[in-house]
Design a protein around this motif. Structure first.
Motif, PDB file in Angstrom:
ATOM      1  N   GLY A   1       5.186   0.182  -5.472  1.00  0.00           N
ATOM      2  CA  GLY A   1       6.486   0.136  -4.811  1.00  0.00           C
ATOM      3  C   GLY A   1       6.444  -0.442  -3.411  1.00  0.00           C
ATOM      4  O   GLY A   1       7.440  -0.393  -2.698  1.00  0.00           O
ATOM      5  N   VAL A   2       5.311  -1.020  -3.006  1.00  0.00           N
ATOM      6  CA  VAL A   2       5.188  -1.574  -1.654  1.00  0.00           C
ATOM      7  C   VAL A   2       4.700  -3.018  -1.746  1.00  0.00           C
ATOM      8  O   VAL A   2       3.746  -3.313  -2.461  1.00  0.00           O
ATOM      9  CB  VAL A   2       4.191  -0.773  -0.792  1.00  0.00           C
ATOM     10  CG1 VAL A   2       4.127  -1.334   0.626  1.00  0.00           C
ATOM     11  CG2 VAL A   2       4.554   0.695  -0.760  1.00  0.00           C
ATOM     12  N   LYS A   3       5.357  -3.898  -1.022  1.00  0.00           N
ATOM     13  CA  LYS A   3       4.933  -5.292  -0.923  1.00  0.00           C
ATOM     14  C   LYS A   3       4.911  -5.667   0.547  1.00  0.00           C
ATOM     15  O   LYS A   3       5.878  -5.427   1.272  1.00  0.00           O
ATOM     16  CB  LYS A   3       5.913  -6.198  -1.689  1.00  0.00           C
ATOM     17  CG  LYS A   3       5.599  -7.665  -1.601  1.00  0.00           C
ATOM     18  CD  LYS A   3       4.329  -8.010  -2.346  1.00  0.00           C
ATOM     19  CE  LYS A   3       4.064  -9.486  -2.269  1.00  0.00           C
ATOM     20  NZ  LYS A   3       2.714  -9.813  -1.890  1.00  0.00           N
ATOM     21  N   ALA A   4       3.786  -6.219   1.002  1.00  0.00           N
ATOM     22  CA  ALA A   4       3.653  -6.607   2.407  1.00  0.00           C
ATOM     23  C   ALA A   4       3.333  -8.093   2.521  1.00  0.00           C
ATOM     24  O   ALA A   4       2.626  -8.646   1.684  1.00  0.00           O
ATOM     25  CB  ALA A   4       2.550  -5.799   3.083  1.00  0.00           C
ATOM     26  N   GLU A   5       3.874  -8.707   3.543  1.00  0.00           N
ATOM     27  CA  GLU A   5       3.511 -10.069   3.920  1.00  0.00           C
ATOM     28  C   GLU A   5       2.943  -9.971   5.334  1.00  0.00           C
ATOM     29  O   GLU A   5       3.634  -9.558   6.256  1.00  0.00           O
ATOM     30  CB  GLU A   5       4.725 -10.989   3.905  1.00  0.00           C
ATOM     31  CG  GLU A   5       5.285 -11.234   2.518  1.00  0.00           C
ATOM     32  CD  GLU A   5       6.489 -12.159   2.551  1.00  0.00           C
ATOM     33  OE1 GLU A   5       6.537 -13.057   3.423  1.00  0.00           O
ATOM     34  OE2 GLU A   5       7.372 -11.967   1.718  1.00  0.00           O
TER      35      GLU A   5
ATOM     36  N   THR B   1       4.065  -8.389  10.523  1.00  0.00           N
ATOM     37  CA  THR B   1       4.131  -8.093   9.095  1.00  0.00           C
ATOM     38  C   THR B   1       5.556  -7.700   8.721  1.00  0.00           C
ATOM     39  O   THR B   1       6.309  -7.199   9.555  1.00  0.00           O
ATOM     40  CB  THR B   1       3.141  -6.976   8.700  1.00  0.00           C
ATOM     41  OG1 THR B   1       3.132  -6.829   7.284  1.00  0.00           O
ATOM     42  CG2 THR B   1       3.487  -5.656   9.343  1.00  0.00           C
ATOM     43  N   ALA B   2       5.901  -7.971   7.457  1.00  0.00           N
ATOM     44  CA  ALA B   2       7.194  -7.566   6.901  1.00  0.00           C
ATOM     45  C   ALA B   2       6.914  -6.801   5.622  1.00  0.00           C
ATOM     46  O   ALA B   2       5.983  -7.132   4.878  1.00  0.00           O
ATOM     47  CB  ALA B   2       8.056  -8.792   6.622  1.00  0.00           C
ATOM     48  N   LEU B   3       7.704  -5.768   5.369  1.00  0.00           N
ATOM     49  CA  LEU B   3       7.456  -4.884   4.231  1.00  0.00           C
ATOM     50  C   LEU B   3       8.702  -4.721   3.371  1.00  0.00           C
ATOM     51  O   LEU B   3       9.819  -4.651   3.896  1.00  0.00           O
ATOM     52  CB  LEU B   3       7.027  -3.499   4.733  1.00  0.00           C
ATOM     53  CG  LEU B   3       5.704  -3.467   5.471  1.00  0.00           C
ATOM     54  CD1 LEU B   3       5.662  -2.321   6.444  1.00  0.00           C
ATOM     55  CD2 LEU B   3       4.585  -3.368   4.468  1.00  0.00           C
ATOM     56  N   ASP B   4       8.485  -4.653   2.064  1.00  0.00           N
ATOM     57  CA  ASP B   4       9.525  -4.310   1.105  1.00  0.00           C
ATOM     58  C   ASP B   4       9.059  -3.066   0.373  1.00  0.00           C
ATOM     59  O   ASP B   4       7.961  -3.042  -0.183  1.00  0.00           O
ATOM     60  CB  ASP B   4       9.752  -5.447   0.097  1.00  0.00           C
ATOM     61  CG  ASP B   4      10.291  -6.712   0.750  1.00  0.00           C
ATOM     62  OD1 ASP B   4      11.129  -6.600   1.661  1.00  0.00           O
ATOM     63  OD2 ASP B   4       9.869  -7.816   0.348  1.00  0.00           O
TER      64      ASP B   4
END
Length: 164
Positions: A90-94, A100-103
């Motif tokens: 359930g976590v996606k990071a760039e 950094t940006a997180l979804d």
């Protein structure tokens, strides 16, 4: 006024007061600057995802992470011998060089304020990621994919008995 020779000042800048070469002296600083600033540190996306996942799960009102499908596959994977719970579900990071940006995709407990839970998740995730990595968190996007009702069975919390 008379000129008096200074005994401790070498005439040749590369020679120290004993006549030795000061370029190889142990007192001479090599490499320049603070040792902590030499080189680069890179942080993998997965590292930030783990930190964010743990921080999000710590918030009261977050029941689970990920969509229904990923939770189903995760529950099966967790039951396989040698498998472990995925904290990145359930976590996606760039991750960039300094930002950094997180979804995040979360499931909330029924009866809680979704706006309050989302705010608390953002605050907790930003604080944890910035403290542990030094990266600036520019955004935390939260998608609420489900609400856990009190009368629903929870496959993740109740493992099937091994013997019947």
């Amino acid at each position: 006024m008379t000129d008096t020779p200074q005994r401790n000042r070498p005439e040749n800048p590369d020679k120290d007061s004993t006549g030795g070469d000061s370029r190889n002296s142990p007192l001479t600083k090599r490499g320049g600057g603070d040792p902590a600033t030499r080189g680069r540190t890179t942080i993998a996306d997965g590292v930030v995802e783990k930190i964010a996942g743990m921080a999000a799960r710590d918030v009261v009102g977050v029941h689970a992470m990920g969509s229904g499908l990923s939770r189903t596959f995760g529950a099966v994977r967790d039951r396989v011998p040698g498998g472990s719970k995925s904290v990145t579900r359930g976590v996606k990071a760039e991750v960039g060089e300094s930002q950094t940006a997180l979804d995040l995709e979360i499931v909330v407990d029924y009866g809680v304020s979704i706006a309050d839970v989302a705010r608390d998740v953002r605050e907790n995730v930003v604080a944890a990621v910035e403290r542990m990595t030094g990266l600036e968190v520019v955004e935390v996007n939260i998608a609420v994919s489900d609400v856990k009702l009190p009368d629903e069975d929870d496959d993740e919390d109740q493992p099937e008995p091994r013997l019947q």
